[in-house]
Design a protein around this motif. Structure first.
Motif, PDB file in Angstrom:
ATOM      1  N   HIS A   9      21.517  34.184  71.272  1.00 36.35           N
ATOM      2  CA  HIS A   9      21.751  33.129  72.243  1.00 36.35           C
ATOM      3  C   HIS A   9      21.588  31.771  71.563  1.00 36.35           C
ATOM      4  CE1 HIS A   9      21.074  36.554  74.857  1.00 36.35           C
ATOM      5  NE2 HIS A   9      19.895  36.686  74.305  1.00 36.35           N
ATOM      6  N   GLU A  12      21.491  28.373  73.648  1.00 34.80           N
ATOM      7  CA  GLU A  12      20.335  28.098  74.490  1.00 34.80           C
ATOM      8  C   GLU A  12      19.039  27.949  73.699  1.00 34.80           C
ATOM      9  OE1 GLU A  12      20.712  27.457  77.496  1.00 34.80           O
ATOM     10  OE2 GLU A  12      22.668  28.292  78.003  1.00 34.80           O
ATOM     11  N   ASN A 118      23.129  39.862  77.133  1.00 35.28           N
ATOM     12  CA  ASN A 118      23.317  38.890  76.054  1.00 35.28           C
ATOM     13  C   ASN A 118      23.491  37.463  76.567  1.00 35.28           C
ATOM     14  OD1 ASN A 118      23.003  40.567  73.874  1.00 35.28           O
ATOM     15  ND2 ASN A 118      25.182  40.992  73.620  1.00 35.28           N
ATOM     16  N   ARG A 119      23.003  37.216  77.770  1.00 36.73           N
ATOM     17  CA  ARG A 119      23.050  35.878  78.336  1.00 36.73           C
ATOM     18  C   ARG A 119      21.624  35.401  78.619  1.00 36.73           C
ATOM     19  NH1 ARG A 119      27.930  36.519  82.845  1.00 36.73           N
ATOM     20  NH2 ARG A 119      29.583  37.122  81.382  1.00 36.73           N
ATOM     21  N   ARG A 121      19.279  32.822  81.060  1.00 39.28           N
ATOM     22  CA  ARG A 121      19.163  31.967  82.236  1.00 39.28           C
ATOM     23  C   ARG A 121      17.782  31.323  82.221  1.00 39.28           C
ATOM     24  NH1 ARG A 121      20.421  33.489  88.592  1.00 39.28           N
ATOM     25  NH2 ARG A 121      20.197  31.374  89.399  1.00 39.28           N
TER      26      ARG A 121
END
Length: 270
Positions: A9, A12, A118-119, A121
């Motif tokens: 990531h 981020e 794979n994200r 938040r």
């Protein structure tokens, strides 16, 4: 303390780094089994498919030498389709393992991070305008057979995030989030009340600086008490539990902890 892998990531990484140190980490339930069992099964399916395919090719080559190429039409289709399905199934399983390998929730000093598919938040604690946690026990035959837990977060832009009990140690997660979020949430709410704003807990119960507006009637904080039983909250006149002012399921109340805090520590009336 476990530090989640953030290499998947990169966009981020800076935002996550701004949240400070890791407080605790909560993988999905049965994460070891879900990871390694799926990985092993996927690898075995691919290896078996390749081994059977090589063996089939050898047998076909031998059969062609004896019976000619026509033997392929009677023998080849079925095993080829089966091995292809095994290969595709194993590949899909490995792909899912890779996608969900880091699924987890990590608490940092100033925010919450959810890794899934794979994200990433990110939820900063300071943006929280609502925090509620619901714990419901499923009773069958007098015994607790299951416990359902849910965390509800709402932000200042009306974005909403529901965390269900898909993660390990959910009660600890709820406890730590309460410690991180409630102090700031209470402080911001008191400032809003001091500025003349109204806080809505339920369509029949709103908070003002001077007390609770219950179905159009103002009830001062120092004259109101709360009682919770069987997932139902009742507001009654202080010292008189029989004089019920308001009643609702706690699942229908927004910011239940904030409501209880205002009753316990009333703000100064205007």
């Amino acid at each position: 303390m476990f530090q989640p892998n953030q290499q998947n990531h990169p966009i981020e990484n800076d935002r996550v780094a701004d949240l400070g140190h890791v407080v605790n980490h909560f993988p999905i339930q049965n994460h070891i089994i879900k990871r390694w069992l799926s990985l092993i099964l996927g690898v075995l399916m691919i290896l078996f498919a390749l081994a059977f395919t090589i063996n089939l090719i050898y047998q076909m080559w031998t059969a062609i030498q004896v019976h000619g190429r026509a033997i392929l039409l009677s023998v080849l289709p079925f095993p080829t389709a089966l091995f292809a399905l095994m290969l595709v199934g194993g590949s899909i399983m490995l792909s899912q393992v890779r996608v969900h390998w880091s699924d987890s929730i990590t608490l940092f000093e100033t925010g919450l991070v959810k890794f899934t598919r794979n994200r990433v938040r990110i939820w900063p604690y300071a943006t929280t305008h609502r925090f509620d946690s619901h714990i419901k026990q499923i009773i069958f035959g007098g015994s607790n057979v299951n416990t359902r837990m849910k965390i509800i977060l709402e932000g200042n832009t009306h974005k909403r995030w529901v965390i269900r009990n898909d993660y390990i140690r959910m009660e600890e997660l709820i406890h730590l989030l309460r410690l991180k979020i409630l102090p700031g949430l209470v402080e911001r709410a008191r400032q809003s009340l001091a500025d003349g704003e109204t806080i809505k807990f339920h369509k029949g119960c709103q908070a003002t600086q001077d007390g609770l507006n219950i179905n159009g009637e103002l009830s001062p904080y120092d004259q109101t008490e709360a009682m919770i039983h069987n997932h139902v909250i009742k507001l009654h006149q202080k010292g008189n539990p029989g004089d019920i002012l308001f009643k609702s399921k706690i699942s229908n109340i927004k910011n239940l902890d904030l409501l209880l805090d205002l009753l316990k520590n009333p703000p100064n009336p205007t």
